[in-house]
Design a protein around this motif. Sequence first.
Motif, mmCIF file in Angstrom:
data_model
loop_
_atom_site.group_PDB
_atom_site.id
_atom_site.type_symbol
_atom_site.label_atom_id
_atom_site.label_comp_id
_atom_site.label_asym_id
_atom_site.label_seq_id
_atom_site.Cartn_x
_atom_site.Cartn_y
_atom_site.Cartn_z
ATOM 1 N N GLY A 306 0.277 2.809 -15.727
ATOM 2 C CA GLY A 306 0.263 1.413 -15.331
ATOM 3 C C GLY A 306 1.552 0.728 -15.753
ATOM 4 O O GLY A 306 2.646 1.219 -15.518
ATOM 5 N N ALA A 307 1.412 -0.413 -16.424
ATOM 6 C CA ALA A 307 2.581 -1.138 -16.908
ATOM 7 C C ALA A 307 2.991 -0.712 -18.304
ATOM 8 O O ALA A 307 3.986 -1.205 -18.831
ATOM 9 C CB ALA A 307 2.302 -2.638 -16.898
ATOM 10 N N ILE A 550 -6.241 -1.090 -5.811
ATOM 11 C CA ILE A 550 -5.300 -1.024 -4.695
ATOM 12 C C ILE A 550 -4.431 0.205 -4.894
ATOM 13 O O ILE A 550 -3.696 0.305 -5.887
ATOM 14 C CB ILE A 550 -4.453 -2.292 -4.613
ATOM 15 N N GLU A 551 -4.510 1.130 -3.956
ATOM 16 C CA GLU A 551 -3.753 2.380 -4.032
ATOM 17 C C GLU A 551 -2.451 2.226 -3.257
ATOM 18 O O GLU A 551 -2.443 1.742 -2.118
ATOM 19 C CB GLU A 551 -4.580 3.525 -3.452
ATOM 20 N N GLN A 663 7.588 -1.421 -11.084
ATOM 21 C CA GLN A 663 7.785 -2.583 -10.230
ATOM 22 C C GLN A 663 6.442 -3.296 -10.079
ATOM 23 O O GLN A 663 5.401 -2.794 -10.518
ATOM 24 C CB GLN A 663 8.334 -2.167 -8.867
ATOM 25 N N ALA A 664 6.451 -4.463 -9.469
ATOM 26 C CA ALA A 664 5.251 -5.300 -9.404
ATOM 27 C C ALA A 664 4.789 -5.475 -7.965
ATOM 28 O O ALA A 664 5.541 -5.971 -7.120
ATOM 29 C CB ALA A 664 5.522 -6.662 -10.031
ATOM 30 N N VAL A 694 3.547 -0.740 -10.152
ATOM 31 C CA VAL A 694 3.794 0.283 -9.132
ATOM 32 C C VAL A 694 5.023 1.075 -9.533
ATOM 33 O O VAL A 694 6.022 0.507 -10.001
ATOM 34 C CB VAL A 694 4.013 -0.359 -7.742
ATOM 35 N N GLN A 695 4.955 2.381 -9.336
ATOM 36 C CA GLN A 695 6.128 3.227 -9.479
ATOM 37 C C GLN A 695 6.491 3.788 -8.108
ATOM 38 O O GLN A 695 5.619 4.289 -7.384
ATOM 39 C CB GLN A 695 5.884 4.369 -10.469
ATOM 40 N N MET A 696 7.762 3.691 -7.767
ATOM 41 C CA MET A 696 8.220 4.215 -6.489
ATOM 42 C C MET A 696 8.104 5.745 -6.491
ATOM 43 O O MET A 696 8.448 6.408 -7.469
ATOM 44 C CB MET A 696 9.676 3.828 -6.239
ATOM 45 N N GLU A 697 7.614 6.291 -5.388
ATOM 46 C CA GLU A 697 7.535 7.740 -5.283
ATOM 47 C C GLU A 697 8.911 8.358 -5.080
ATOM 48 O O GLU A 697 9.120 9.529 -5.415
ATOM 49 C CB GLU A 697 6.585 8.127 -4.151
#
Length: 827
Positions: A306-307, A550-551, A663-664, A694-697
Amino acid sequence: MGIAKKMRNLRAALVLIVLAAAVGAAPVQAADDGLSATLVAGWDGGGLAGSWVPYTVALKNDGGRDFNGILVLRPRLFSPPAGAAFVRPGGGTGTTYEMPMALAHGSDKRVTIYGSFTDAAMGGQSYEAELVDSAGVSRVVSNSASVSSQVLALGVLSDSVIVASELRDLPRQRWSSTGIASFTAQTFPSSQAQLGGLTAIVLSNFDTSTLSQAQLHALQQYVGLGGSLILAGGASWRRTLSPLPAVLLPLRPEASSTISMEPLMELLKVPSKLEAASVSGRLAAGARPVLSDRAGNPLLIEADYGAGRIVELTYNPADEPLASHSPEYRESWAAAVNRVAMGQVPSKQFPGPGMIAGGPGMAPFGGGRQAAEFQIANLVGDAAVNALPSLGILGALLLAYVLLAGPLNYLVVGRLGRRELMWISVPLVAVLATGGAYAAGAVAHGSDFITNEVQLVRLAPDGSGDVTFYDALFSPRRGDFTVQLPEGSLGSTAITSYPQYYGPGPGSTAGDSSDRLMVGRNPRVSLRNVSVWTPRNVKLETTLRDPLFIETHLKLANGRITGSITNHGHSNVRHLELITVDGRIARLVDGIAPGAVAQVDGALDSLGASGPSGMMINGGIACGGKGCPFPGGRVGSRTSPQRASELRQVGAQLLFNGNGLVQALVGTTEPLPSLRVGGGRPTRTVTTAFVQPVQMESVDSLPTAWAPPRLIAANSSPLGGSVPSLAVLDFDLPAGATTGLSLTSGGNAGFAAPGFNGSPAPGFSPFQRTLGEIYDWKTHSWSPLDLTKAVQLTESQLGPGLVRIRTEGALFLPRLQMSNDQARPSS
């Protein structure tokens, strides 16, 4: 008769004297009746500003009578720190808490009240406790105890008594001291909100199976919502690590092993031949070894959940032989703590090794949350009911009143030939005008309580989380009122203490000294002496009842955010945006219904000064709109879309804690039920936003400020009066950022370390030459690094998503950042 009368008067005088003496002696007796109270504030004096911290009162009754009354916890008068600017006079900031208290004679009791901690710009916040009996008489007042965001707050779960002392004695980098909160299975909280004021939680030589499922879930939520977890393996890894939720384990433990301390001590060029018992296993998805031996066996592993961030030492510094070797165990704990503590300082511009400690103008630990709440206070105070009429309307009403009370009144009574009636008609006009204005206000606002409410939902990866309510409550009539908060929530009557420094915003955000919050399972706020349509503030935090899961599967490619978003919750979500740590925004989709999937493709654009609101990203203010601390425009002029947009951006600020990989994702959702006033729901204007990490893939370019450097090791502490001669910095890289990367210093490499006031430290030249090295992860070696020019990075220098440099001398790196020359974004 005269003598008898004098004797009666003398006796009456003596009786009065005795009664007066008894009355005068009563308070002295009440204050010295065997009652005592001792207060401890925060987590051993520390806490993150904007969070909830414990205030623990030790009560003792050595007297001969039982005590029945209330325990009052109140803020002491505010004392600004030395050198503080823009200070206006004020009283104590914070909330006054009350709870019923019964204490039998010959007994003692410990009581803990969780209160909102609003740090007065690093000056701390002081409280005192008081016992007041049922007659309203103060029986005892405790010592004054304070909380400061400059005290690093660590929670410790350990069966070893030496762990707390080892952590307390760590070299200080950017904090004044270390506060230790030692927990047991009986005292560890089962609510993540009660853990939110800690910088990190440390597990070492502890039987984790003794924690309940509620406590384990609170720990998981704490990390998911931005907390940090430090794990120590070693010989007792089975009892410490195995019972933890799998998502909190960077290494899936399988077997015992041994590891050399050489890679750890080599960071600071100190030799070591020690070996320690360790745990081995498989790395979890997304975990990365940040310190390994030449055979690839990890000493230290990192993972994000998470964060939050999890740091795992595969060995345990509290075990022998490390416990008997000060350099190794100190550097082991420092290596883990530095990786999470430095991230709690929201700073887009990293203060290099010569400016590690916070000085005037530097943000405190957790300052991001308190600064965000300052902006929320502006949103809450910006209510139409709180707005003044326009100057045109005021001018017209004033002109009409003057004409009616003056010339017109004079002409009317003159025509009647009764000008003496003006003694009656003028006051009558004034009464009618005042009554008419009040009636017009009552018709416009109604007879119900009105609240301007902001709801901010913070989501963990599993969809659980919490919601914080911020309310400005307006009353249609004068008097005292009771506000009922949701069951089990934490509450406050002060949103932020920043107005003590910068003047009051719309409405009073610092709380009212006469208001009281009654703590307990069903908390309530007693609002006293409420004026008509004058705002009173209430803040509360509670667990999110209905998960909002939220996925996301997102990536950054060619300056655009693409991928998919799935709404697994039961509520509609709208206006979904992605906000990055470098202050850019991509508008993704207008709305997603429950169970639906949306394919998204949005340009990543700069918010800029012309954006809908200002932002404070990692402590750097980009301010130019109504979200700024000094908002422009008229109170009540924000539209609903503007309010929602600003709240989403403030929610992103709450999420960022120096971790450049997170990221948010922000959006708005359905309003949630909140407080009651007098047993009923007030009329409300409400805005509800959510924020999810959120982490960018994958990322095909690395924008400026996306990868802030972190100080992970240094051989001295600037708070001790010296500048480190050697320091190690790490840069986190997101997935996919592997080609075309360069390391630059913005042309400022070689500057001497500044003092706390920004001037060069004594004895250093402004352009002193600085040595640097960069680490090669394949050869486990260092090579020279010339920081006066951009350096193209090789694949072996990127390592497991990390770039590591080591500097010697007084280096100040205000703009040391990563950039991608091959795919630079358009911003």
